[in-house]
Design a protein around this motif. Structure first.
Motif, PDB file in Angstrom:
ATOM      1  N   UNK A 125      -7.735  14.754  38.668  1.00 34.88           N
ATOM      2  CA  UNK A 125      -7.174  14.644  37.328  1.00 34.88           C
ATOM      3  C   UNK A 125      -6.045  13.623  37.303  1.00 34.88           C
ATOM      4  N   UNK A 126      -5.970  12.878  36.209  1.00 38.01           N
ATOM      5  CA  UNK A 126      -4.828  12.001  35.988  1.00 38.01           C
ATOM      6  C   UNK A 126      -3.692  12.822  35.381  1.00 38.01           C
ATOM      7  N   UNK A 127      -2.500  12.253  35.371  1.00 37.62           N
ATOM      8  CA  UNK A 127      -1.359  12.943  34.776  1.00 37.62           C
ATOM      9  C   UNK A 127      -1.596  13.191  33.285  1.00 37.62           C
ATOM     10  N   UNK A 128      -2.209  12.248  32.605  1.00 36.05           N
ATOM     11  CA  UNK A 128      -2.511  12.434  31.182  1.00 36.05           C
ATOM     12  C   UNK A 128      -3.498  13.585  30.968  1.00 36.05           C
ATOM     13  N   UNK A 129      -4.481  13.711  31.846  1.00 30.70           N
ATOM     14  CA  UNK A 129      -5.436  14.812  31.725  1.00 30.70           C
ATOM     15  C   UNK A 129      -4.754  16.153  31.966  1.00 30.70           C
ATOM     16  N   UNK A 130      -3.812  16.181  32.906  1.00 30.34           N
ATOM     17  CA  UNK A 130      -3.060  17.416  33.161  1.00 30.34           C
ATOM     18  C   UNK A 130      -2.292  17.830  31.905  1.00 30.34           C
ATOM     19  N   UNK A 165       6.332  18.531  34.540  1.00 30.27           N
ATOM     20  CA  UNK A 165       4.898  18.350  34.746  1.00 30.27           C
ATOM     21  C   UNK A 165       4.627  17.229  35.747  1.00 30.27           C
ATOM     22  N   UNK A 166       5.380  16.139  35.631  1.00 28.17           N
ATOM     23  CA  UNK A 166       5.204  15.033  36.576  1.00 28.17           C
ATOM     24  C   UNK A 166       5.558  15.474  37.990  1.00 28.17           C
ATOM     25  N   UNK A 167       6.591  16.301  38.120  1.00 28.90           N
ATOM     26  CA  UNK A 167       6.970  16.820  39.432  1.00 28.90           C
ATOM     27  C   UNK A 167       5.877  17.728  39.997  1.00 28.90           C
ATOM     28  N   UNK A 168       5.310  18.592  39.129  1.00 24.58           N
ATOM     29  CA  UNK A 168       4.226  19.475  39.570  1.00 24.58           C
ATOM     30  C   UNK A 168       2.976  18.677  39.917  1.00 24.58           C
ATOM     31  N   UNK A 169       2.726  17.614  39.173  1.00 22.75           N
ATOM     32  CA  UNK A 169       1.569  16.763  39.431  1.00 22.75           C
ATOM     33  C   UNK A 169       1.626  16.195  40.855  1.00 22.75           C
ATOM     34  N   UNK A 170       2.819  15.801  41.269  1.00 21.08           N
ATOM     35  CA  UNK A 170       2.990  15.270  42.632  1.00 21.08           C
ATOM     36  C   UNK A 170       2.923  16.400  43.662  1.00 21.08           C
ATOM     37  N   UNK A 171       3.561  17.524  43.342  1.00 16.66           N
ATOM     38  CA  UNK A 171       3.621  18.640  44.288  1.00 16.66           C
ATOM     39  C   UNK A 171       2.232  19.194  44.588  1.00 16.66           C
ATOM     40  N   UNK A 172       1.419  19.364  43.541  1.00 20.98           N
ATOM     41  CA  UNK A 172       0.090  19.944  43.715  1.00 20.98           C
ATOM     42  C   UNK A 172      -0.998  18.891  43.827  1.00 20.98           C
ATOM     43  N   UNK A 173      -0.602  17.622  43.960  1.00 18.35           N
ATOM     44  CA  UNK A 173      -1.539  16.516  44.155  1.00 18.35           C
ATOM     45  C   UNK A 173      -2.612  16.456  43.072  1.00 18.35           C
ATOM     46  N   UNK A 215      -5.632  23.528  38.420  1.00 21.78           N
ATOM     47  CA  UNK A 215      -5.593  24.988  38.497  1.00 21.78           C
ATOM     48  C   UNK A 215      -4.219  25.473  38.949  1.00 21.78           C
ATOM     49  N   UNK A 216      -3.680  24.842  39.971  1.00 23.24           N
ATOM     50  CA  UNK A 216      -2.371  25.244  40.482  1.00 23.24           C
ATOM     51  C   UNK A 216      -1.267  24.903  39.481  1.00 23.24           C
ATOM     52  N   UNK A 217      -1.394  23.756  38.835  1.00 25.74           N
ATOM     53  CA  UNK A 217      -0.384  23.353  37.857  1.00 25.74           C
ATOM     54  C   UNK A 217      -0.359  24.293  36.666  1.00 25.74           C
ATOM     55  N   UNK A 222      -1.427  27.363  36.498  1.00 25.22           N
ATOM     56  CA  UNK A 222      -0.978  28.691  36.908  1.00 25.22           C
ATOM     57  C   UNK A 222       0.543  28.743  37.005  1.00 25.22           C
ATOM     58  N   UNK A 223       1.154  27.686  37.530  1.00 16.83           N
ATOM     59  CA  UNK A 223       2.620  27.650  37.659  1.00 16.83           C
ATOM     60  C   UNK A 223       3.265  27.672  36.282  1.00 16.83           C
ATOM     61  N   UNK A 224       2.735  26.861  35.376  1.00 14.95           N
ATOM     62  CA  UNK A 224       3.315  26.778  34.036  1.00 14.95           C
ATOM     63  C   UNK A 224       3.191  28.108  33.308  1.00 14.95           C
ATOM     64  N   UNK A 225       2.033  28.738  33.375  1.00 16.66           N
ATOM     65  CA  UNK A 225       1.832  30.014  32.694  1.00 16.66           C
ATOM     66  C   UNK A 225       2.778  31.084  33.227  1.00 16.66           C
ATOM     67  N   UNK A 226       3.060  31.033  34.507  1.00 15.95           N
ATOM     68  CA  UNK A 226       3.915  32.055  35.115  1.00 15.95           C
ATOM     69  C   UNK A 226       5.388  31.810  34.849  1.00 15.95           C
TER      70      UNK A 226
END
Length: 342
Positions: A265-270, A296-304, A308-310, A312-316
Motif C-alpha cells: 500500500x502507498x501512504x495515500x492508500x493507507x 499516520x506517516x509515522x505508522x506507515x514507516x513503522x509497519x512498513x 492491517x496493522x495500521x 488496528x493501531x488507529x482503532x485501538x
C-alpha cells in the motif's frame, strides 16, 4: 371436556426429510427454484446476500495526495509541489452487512485499490481469449494483511455482475452464486454438495452464450483434484507460494498457476483506507488534521505500509477511530462492534 390429543413423535424418516430441507446436497441451497425451503433470510447480513440481490452500491471520494520529495544533494526544490487529489472507489453494503466474516470483517465499505480493476480485466481477457477455453489458474501472493481477501471480495462481486458463476472458499466454508442462486457448504465436504461440485468440475464453457465458473480460493484453501473451472488463489504468501504451486500441480494434477504479486500500500492508500474503515460513509468523514497525518506517516514507516496493522493501531488508540484525543496519551479506547457472521 375431552383430554387433548397426545402429539405423535415424528418418525426417523420424517426427521431425515426435515433435515434434508435444511441441508440440501451437503449444504444450503438458497435462492428459489425447486428447493423445498428458501433460507435466504438467514443470510441477510452477508455480502453474498447483498451481491445476489444487487444491493451493493458503488461510490467514490477524493483525498489530497501526499507530495513526494524531489530534492537531492545537488539541487533544492524551492517551489512547493502542486497539490493534487486522488479519487478512490468504494463498494458499500447495506446496513448490518459486512465484507468478510466473523474472524476478519472489513465493515460495510470495501476500498477498491487502483490495481483491482486491472487484475479483473487481465484475468477475464486472458481466459476469454483462449481458443480452446482451457482452464486458467491465477495465484495472488503478498504478505499477511496486504489485502488479498479484499481483492477476493471485489472479484466475487464484479464477476457475478458480469454474469459469471462464482464460488469462494476458505478452509471452513464454501459459498457459491450459481445461476442466480446461493449455495453454501462446508469446504471439507464439497464432494457431497452436488451443485457446487458440478460447477467447479465442469470445464470452462466454449459457448458464446454461457460464461464460465470462477472459483476463488482464499485464506490458504487450494483447489481440489478434479477441478476444471477457472481458479483464483488469493491466500498464498511469498513463503507458501512455491509449496502451494507444488500442491496444485503435482498433488491435485491441475495446470500451472500464473503468479502475480499484490503490491504494498502507498501512504495515500493507507489514508483512504482509514477513512473507509473508520466511517459509515467516507464522503462524510472530516479531513485528517496535520497532527493525525503525521501520526499516520509515522505508522506507515513503522509497519512498513501494512494496512492491517495500521488500521488496528488507529482503532485501538483513537477514540471512535477519529483521533479526537492525544495520540501520545490514550484517554480511552473504543473498539468497533463485531459484525455478525456472513
Amino acid at each position: 371436556m375431552a383430554p387433548p390429543k397426545k402429539q405423535k413423535m415424528p418418525s426417523m424418516k420424517e426427521l431425515q426429510d426435515l433435515l434434508a430441507t435444511l441441508d440440501a446436497e451437503g449444504g444450503l441451497a438458497i435462492g428459489g427454484g425447486d428447493e423445498p425451503a428458501n433460507l435466504d433470510d438467514l443470510y441477510e447480513d452477508s455480502y453474498f446476500h447483498a451481491i445476489l440481490h444487487n444491493n451493493v452500491k458503488q461510490d467514490s471520494f477524493s483525498i489530497p495526495s501526499t507530495p513526494t520529495s524531489t530534492s537531492d544533494d545537488t539541487t533544492t526544490t524551492t517551489t512547493p509541489p502542486t497539490p493534487t487529489t486522488l479519487t478512490f472507489e468504494t463498494l458499500i453494503l447495506p446496513q448490518e452487512c459486512a465484507w468478510g466474516d466473523d474472524h476478519e470483517s472489513l465493515g460495510r465499505q470495501l476500498l477498491v485499490r487502483p490495481g483491482y480493476q486491472s487484475v479483473l480485466s487481465a484475468i477475464t481477457s486472458a481466459s476469454s481469449s483462449s481458443s480452446t477455453s482451457q482452464q486458467t489458474i491465477y495465484m495472488a501472493t503478498g504478505g499477511s494483511g496486504i489485502g488479498k481477501s479484499s481483492l477476493a471480495y471485489f472479484l466475487v462481486h464484479k464477476l457475478h455482475v458480469a454474469g459469471h458463476n462464482v464460488v469462494i472458499s476458505d478452509p471452513m466454508f464454501t459459498n457459491a452464486l450459481l445461476d442466480n442462486q446461493y449455495y453454501s457448504s462446508y469446504s471439507p465436504h464439497l464432494e457431497e454438495h452436488l451443485s457446487i461440485h458440478t460447477a467447479i468440475s465442469a470445464p470452462p464453457s466454449s459457448s458464446k452464450t454461457k460464461k464460465p465458473t470462477w472459483w476463488i480460493c482464499d485464506d490458504g484453501f487450494l483447489p481440489i483434484k478434479g477441478t476444471n473451472c477457472h481458479v483464483i488463489v488469493t491466500g498464498s504468501t511469498a513463503t507458501t507460494a512455491d509449496r502451494d504451486t507444488d500442491t496444485i500441480r503435482k498433488k491435485n494434477k491441475l495446470v500451472q498457476p500464473v503468479q502475480f504479486q499484490v503490491p504494498k500500500w502507498s501512504l495515500d492508500e493507507i489514508k483512504a483506507g482509514l477513512l473507509v474503515s473508520l466511517s459509515s460513509t467516507s464522503k462524510d468523514s472530516p479531513p485528517m488534521t496535520k497532527e493525525q497525518e503525521a501520526v499516520i506517516e509515522s505508522l506507515f514507516k513503522k509497519f512498513k505500509g501494512n494496512p492491517k496493522k495500521t488500521f488496528a493501531w488507529v482503532k485501538e488508540n483513537w477514540t471512535g477511530g477519529r483521533g479526537e484525543e492525544s495520540t501520545t496519551t490514550k484517554t480511552s479506547k473504543s473498539k468497533s462492534n463485531k459484525p455478525k457472521r456472513s
